[in-house]
Design a protein around this motif. Structure first.
Motif, PDB file in Angstrom:
ATOM      1  N   UNK A   1       0.811  -1.230   0.000  1.00  0.00           N
ATOM      2  CA  UNK A   1       0.000   0.000   0.000  1.00  0.00           C
ATOM      3  C   UNK A   1       0.838   1.271   0.000  1.00  0.00           C
ATOM      4  N   UNK A   2       2.146   1.150   0.152  1.00  0.00           N
ATOM      5  CA  UNK A   2       3.011   2.330   0.179  1.00  0.00           C
ATOM      6  C   UNK A   2       2.995   3.024  -1.181  1.00  0.00           C
ATOM      7  N   UNK A   3       3.105   4.343  -1.145  1.00  0.00           N
ATOM      8  CA  UNK A   3       3.149   5.142  -2.371  1.00  0.00           C
ATOM      9  C   UNK A   3       4.599   5.271  -2.830  1.00  0.00           C
ATOM     10  N   UNK A   4       4.857   4.967  -4.128  1.00  0.00           N
ATOM     11  CA  UNK A   4       6.208   5.031  -4.669  1.00  0.00           C
ATOM     12  C   UNK A   4       6.384   6.119  -5.725  1.00  0.00           C
ATOM     13  N   UNK A   5       5.299   6.666  -6.195  1.00  0.00           N
ATOM     14  CA  UNK A   5       5.317   7.783  -7.147  1.00  0.00           C
ATOM     15  C   UNK A   5       3.877   8.273  -7.251  1.00  0.00           C
TER      16      UNK A   5
ATOM     17  N   UNK B   1       9.659  10.324   0.462  1.00  0.00           N
ATOM     18  CA  UNK B   1       9.263  11.432  -0.425  1.00  0.00           C
ATOM     19  C   UNK B   1       9.090  10.911  -1.845  1.00  0.00           C
ATOM     20  N   UNK B   2       8.107  10.040  -2.066  1.00  0.00           N
ATOM     21  CA  UNK B   2       7.974   9.370  -3.366  1.00  0.00           C
ATOM     22  C   UNK B   2       7.675  10.299  -4.533  1.00  0.00           C
ATOM     23  N   UNK B   3       7.042  11.436  -4.283  1.00  0.00           N
ATOM     24  CA  UNK B   3       6.715  12.355  -5.376  1.00  0.00           C
ATOM     25  C   UNK B   3       7.870  13.300  -5.701  1.00  0.00           C
TER      26      UNK B   3
END
Length: 241
Positions: free
Chosen positions: A164-168, A203-205
């Protein structure tokens, strides 16, 4: 006899007299019990069923018109990815019960300029709550995390985290991230690729795993060292079969 009957009636009225303090306590206790029961059911549900989405994913999906996300079991994720994520985000993951008191104290000493959230806390925030810095969410997160730790295995917590982690922007979970950045499945990630993915998690974004900045390269090297350390000293034992 009439006097005795009158006294009994009077005493009965006194006993039945409304007491707001007692009433409030009783209903507060009932409310807390209901909330606790709901929390237990929710924790048990996702301990065996894979969460299909999260509140944040739904918000991003509405904003972007869709997101890239596909669940993958831990068995299909390269072991180095699990170690890299733990080394990057929560090196003492196997040693605490959800809240890392030592990390919290260090964060306070540092003037709260550094984070102290464990992987378990991040899972609770992502799966059950919402993003933000409100005290209400923080309190709910702190209360829910030990419950998840008690009902889930460490391996399950990490599996959910990686999924579920955001990577981008619009890219959620390790399966989507591996293909998005490197064109491979999560089981085929190399050590360097896994470390770079772990390096962008805070800080994926603002970071890229496929086009890493000098900072991401340096951070990935540190993560690889950390992953090797937790494997050698046993701090990866709780989630690696």
């Amino acid at each position: 006899m009439a006097r005795k009957s009158s006294k009994r009636t009077s005493k009965a009225k006194v006993k039945r007299r409304f007491r707001p303090g007692r009433w409030l306590f009783r209903w507060t206790l009932r409310g807390v019990s209901v909330v606790f029961l709901v929390a237990v059911v929710a924790a048990l549900l996702w301990s065996v069923i894979n969460p299909p989405t999260t509140l944040y994913m739904m918000q991003e999906s509405r904003r972007l018109g869709g997101v890239d996300h596909e669940w993958v079991p831990m068995e299909e994720i390269a072991p180095i990815m699990a170690r890299a994520a733990v080394a990057a985000e929560d090196a003492n993951f196997c040693l605490h019960w959800g809240l890392d008191v030592v990390a919290i104290r260090r964060a306070i000493d540092a003037g709260a300029s550094r984070g102290a959230s464990t992987i378990s806390q991040q899972v609770v925030k992502n799966v059950y709550l919402w993003h933000g810095r409100s005290w209400v969410r923080k309190v709910m997160e702190a209360a829910m995390t030990p419950l998840v730790e008690a009902l889930w295995s460490k391996r399950r917590i990490l599996e959910v985290y990686l999924n579920v982690a955001e990577f981008d922007e619009g890219v959620f979970g390790i399966e989507a991230a591996a293909r998005h950045y490197f064109g491979v499945g999560p089981d085929a990630l190399t050590n360097v690729q896994a470390a770079r993915l772990a390096a962008i998690l805070p800080n994926p974004k603002g970071r890229s795993a496929s086009q890493p900045s000098s900072f991401v390269r340096k951070r990935a090297g540190q993560i690889l060292d950390g992953a090797a350390t937790i494997r050698a000293d046993g701090r990866a034992r709780c989630f690696q079969s």
